[in-house]
Design a protein around this motif. Structure first.
Motif, PDB file in Angstrom:
ATOM      1  N   ALA A  24       0.831  -1.212   0.000  1.00 26.81           N
ATOM      2  CA  ALA A  24       0.000   0.000   0.000  1.00 26.81           C
ATOM      3  C   ALA A  24       0.863   1.259   0.000  1.00 26.81           C
ATOM      4  CB  ALA A  24      -0.945  -0.014   1.201  1.00 26.81           C
ATOM      5  N   ALA A  25       1.939   1.268   0.783  1.00 27.49           N
ATOM      6  CA  ALA A  25       2.826   2.432   0.830  1.00 27.49           C
ATOM      7  C   ALA A  25       3.456   2.687  -0.539  1.00 27.49           C
ATOM      8  CB  ALA A  25       3.914   2.223   1.883  1.00 27.49           C
ATOM      9  N   ALA A  26       3.825   1.628  -1.227  1.00 25.75           N
ATOM     10  CA  ALA A  26       4.397   1.783  -2.569  1.00 25.75           C
ATOM     11  C   ALA A  26       3.349   2.320  -3.542  1.00 25.75           C
ATOM     12  CB  ALA A  26       4.961   0.455  -3.060  1.00 25.75           C
ATOM     13  N   LEU A  27       2.146   1.771  -3.485  1.00 27.26           N
ATOM     14  CA  LEU A  27       1.095   2.185  -4.422  1.00 27.26           C
ATOM     15  C   LEU A  27       0.688   3.641  -4.219  1.00 27.26           C
ATOM     16  CD1 LEU A  27      -1.115  -1.032  -4.519  1.00 27.26           C
ATOM     17  CD2 LEU A  27       0.588  -0.256  -6.194  1.00 27.26           C
ATOM     18  N   ARG A  28       0.785   4.137  -3.005  1.00 26.69           N
ATOM     19  CA  ARG A  28       0.467   5.547  -2.752  1.00 26.69           C
ATOM     20  C   ARG A  28       1.408   6.474  -3.520  1.00 26.69           C
ATOM     21  NH1 ARG A  28      -0.426   3.495   2.290  1.00 26.69           N
ATOM     22  NH2 ARG A  28      -2.617   3.513   2.841  1.00 26.69           N
ATOM     23  N   ARG A  29       2.564   5.996  -3.895  1.00 25.15           N
ATOM     24  CA  ARG A  29       3.554   6.787  -4.633  1.00 25.15           C
ATOM     25  C   ARG A  29       3.325   6.720  -6.143  1.00 25.15           C
ATOM     26  NH1 ARG A  29       7.946   8.160  -1.766  1.00 25.15           N
ATOM     27  NH2 ARG A  29       8.047   7.442   0.364  1.00 25.15           N
ATOM     28  N   MET A  30       2.275   6.009  -6.577  1.00 25.57           N
ATOM     29  CA  MET A  30       2.078   5.775  -8.005  1.00 25.57           C
ATOM     30  C   MET A  30       0.735   6.270  -8.513  1.00 25.57           C
ATOM     31  SD  MET A  30       3.716   1.947  -8.036  1.00 25.57           S
ATOM     32  CE  MET A  30       2.780   1.557  -9.463  1.00 25.57           C
ATOM     33  N   GLY A  31       0.189   7.286  -7.871  1.00 22.86           N
ATOM     34  CA  GLY A  31      -1.109   7.815  -8.260  1.00 22.86           C
ATOM     35  C   GLY A  31      -1.143   8.423  -9.647  1.00 22.86           C
ATOM     36  N   ASP A  32       0.007   8.753 -10.187  1.00 16.84           N
ATOM     37  CA  ASP A  32       0.060   9.372 -11.511  1.00 16.84           C
ATOM     38  C   ASP A  32      -0.035   8.350 -12.644  1.00 16.84           C
ATOM     39  OD1 ASP A  32       2.663   8.511 -10.539  1.00 16.84           O
ATOM     40  OD2 ASP A  32       3.493   9.412 -12.370  1.00 16.84           O
ATOM     41  N   LEU A  33       0.086   7.073 -12.329  1.00 14.33           N
ATOM     42  CA  LEU A  33       0.021   6.018 -13.352  1.00 14.33           C
ATOM     43  C   LEU A  33      -1.330   5.320 -13.337  1.00 14.33           C
ATOM     44  CD1 LEU A  33       3.486   4.251 -12.994  1.00 14.33           C
ATOM     45  CD2 LEU A  33       2.785   5.938 -14.693  1.00 14.33           C
ATOM     46  N   ALA A  34      -1.680   4.747 -14.477  1.00 18.60           N
ATOM     47  CA  ALA A  34      -2.893   3.925 -14.558  1.00 18.60           C
ATOM     48  C   ALA A  34      -2.561   2.529 -14.054  1.00 18.60           C
ATOM     49  CB  ALA A  34      -3.388   3.861 -15.999  1.00 18.60           C
ATOM     50  N   TRP A  35      -3.307   2.041 -13.087  1.00 21.73           N
ATOM     51  CA  TRP A  35      -3.178   0.682 -12.571  1.00 21.73           C
ATOM     52  C   TRP A  35      -4.387   0.376 -11.703  1.00 21.73           C
ATOM     53  CZ3 TRP A  35      -3.434   0.622  -7.327  1.00 21.73           C
ATOM     54  CH2 TRP A  35      -3.015   1.770  -6.650  1.00 21.73           C
ATOM     55  N   GLN A  36      -4.590  -0.896 -11.485  1.00 19.62           N
ATOM     56  CA  GLN A  36      -5.607  -1.371 -10.551  1.00 19.62           C
ATOM     57  C   GLN A  36      -5.023  -2.576  -9.845  1.00 19.62           C
ATOM     58  OE1 GLN A  36      -9.487  -2.082 -12.211  1.00 19.62           O
ATOM     59  NE2 GLN A  36     -10.195  -3.150 -10.406  1.00 19.62           N
ATOM     60  N   LEU A  37      -5.240  -2.691  -8.548  1.00 15.02           N
ATOM     61  CA  LEU A  37      -4.767  -3.830  -7.770  1.00 15.02           C
ATOM     62  C   LEU A  37      -5.934  -4.754  -7.461  1.00 15.02           C
ATOM     63  CD1 LEU A  37      -2.586  -5.323  -6.035  1.00 15.02           C
ATOM     64  CD2 LEU A  37      -3.372  -3.893  -4.116  1.00 15.02           C
ATOM     65  N   LEU A  38      -5.739  -6.040  -7.733  1.00 15.33           N
ATOM     66  CA  LEU A  38      -6.688  -7.067  -7.322  1.00 15.33           C
ATOM     67  C   LEU A  38      -6.031  -7.867  -6.208  1.00 15.33           C
ATOM     68  CD1 LEU A  38      -9.331  -8.649  -7.630  1.00 15.33           C
ATOM     69  CD2 LEU A  38      -8.168 -10.058  -9.348  1.00 15.33           C
ATOM     70  N   VAL A  39      -6.690  -7.932  -5.065  1.00 16.59           N
ATOM     71  CA  VAL A  39      -6.185  -8.667  -3.911  1.00 16.59           C
ATOM     72  C   VAL A  39      -7.044  -9.916  -3.740  1.00 16.59           C
ATOM     73  CG1 VAL A  39      -5.752  -8.603  -1.420  1.00 16.59           C
ATOM     74  CG2 VAL A  39      -5.418  -6.538  -2.810  1.00 16.59           C
ATOM     75  N   VAL A  40      -6.395 -11.072  -3.808  1.00 13.04           N
ATOM     76  CA  VAL A  40      -7.079 -12.342  -3.603  1.00 13.04           C
ATOM     77  C   VAL A  40      -6.593 -12.919  -2.286  1.00 13.04           C
ATOM     78  CG1 VAL A  40      -7.422 -14.685  -4.462  1.00 13.04           C
ATOM     79  CG2 VAL A  40      -7.296 -12.776  -6.074  1.00 13.04           C
ATOM     80  N   GLY A  41      -7.521 -13.227  -1.400  1.00 15.12           N
ATOM     81  CA  GLY A  41      -7.180 -13.799  -0.103  1.00 15.12           C
ATOM     82  C   GLY A  41      -8.141 -13.304   0.958  1.00 15.12           C
ATOM     83  N   ASP A  42      -8.077 -13.943   2.093  1.00 14.66           N
ATOM     84  CA  ASP A  42      -8.932 -13.576   3.210  1.00 14.66           C
ATOM     85  C   ASP A  42      -8.267 -14.062   4.483  1.00 14.66           C
ATOM     86  OD1 ASP A  42     -11.085 -12.519   4.569  1.00 14.66           O
ATOM     87  OD2 ASP A  42     -12.590 -13.542   3.370  1.00 14.66           O
ATOM     88  N   GLY A  43      -8.856 -13.727   5.593  1.00 22.33           N
ATOM     89  CA  GLY A  43      -8.328 -14.191   6.864  1.00 22.33           C
ATOM     90  C   GLY A  43      -8.668 -13.240   7.982  1.00 22.33           C
ATOM     91  N   PRO A  44      -8.156 -13.525   9.170  1.00 21.50           N
ATOM     92  CA  PRO A  44      -8.520 -12.753  10.354  1.00 21.50           C
ATOM     93  C   PRO A  44      -8.057 -11.295  10.322  1.00 21.50           C
ATOM     94  CG  PRO A  44      -6.816 -14.371  10.883  1.00 21.50           C
ATOM     95  CD  PRO A  44      -7.276 -14.660   9.490  1.00 21.50           C
TER      96      PRO A  44
END
Length: 189
Positions: A24-44
């Motif tokens: 998340a910290a890395a992605l906050r630095r990339m707001g100027d680029l087009a991208w989408q993150l898909l997160v697969v997983g679950d848990g407590p």
């Protein structure tokens, strides 16, 4: 119209949550680029994982929850980059699975991840420096691949080829056989 970054991991209150926070910290630095993150997983730690991505533009991060194993190959194949900081990751089955489907990897060098990702060939490994430096380096690695679709494609093709030749059950059996044979020879009179 936006490249898809993919992370597949359990959501636990251990090193996994730290990997999510670093991503998340890395992605906050990339707001100027087009991208989408898909997160697969679950848990407590699901709520803590979701909170880690607060502040990132709405619609960029999607949580798919837990998926059946037979659905994962199609999810890997539909993505553009597998992104996982791999904090204290011993080996990383998801990293292997991603590469097997032709997906280049951006990962923290971690404990065993360097054994399965060939830096510069099948993906990019990010060194463990300080927390701020890690976010900058991880963002830079993602940025470089996002801006180079041909390089992503070449890395993904090499990743699939490498996994097919070096990380199959047959390849693992051959390595184990060599180790056992040398142990028997050394231990024999």
């Amino acid at each position: 119209d936006r490249p898809v970054l993919l992370s597949v991991a359990m959501m636990r209150h251990d090193s996994k949550i730290e990997s999510y926070r670093r991503l998340a910290a890395a992605l906050r630095r990339m707001g100027d680029l087009a991208w989408q993150l898909l997160v697969v997983g679950d848990g407590p730690a699901r709520r803590a994982v979701e909170a880690a991505f607060d502040g990132i533009e709405s619609g960029r991060v999607r949580f798919a929850g837990m998926l059946a194993p037979e659905r994962l190959p199609a999810v890997y194949a539909a993505a553009d980059i597998f992104a996982w900081p791999a904090v204290n990751e011993a080996y990383g089955m998801a990293v292997l699975e991603a590469q097997a489907t032709g997906l280049p990897v951006v990962a923290g060098i971690g404990l065993g991840v360097g054994d399965i990702v060939r830096d510069g060939e099948t993906g990019v490994l990010v060194a463990e420096d300080g927390p701020a430096a890690r976010a900058v380096a991880f963002a830079a690695a993602l940025r470089a691949l996002l801006l180079a679709p041909e390089r992503r494609g070449a890395m993904g093709a090499r990743a699939a080829k490498t996994i097919a030749s070096r990380h199959t059950v047959e390849a693992a059996a051959a390595v184990l056989n060599r180790v056992l044979e040398s142990t028997v020879r050394v231990g024999s009179p």
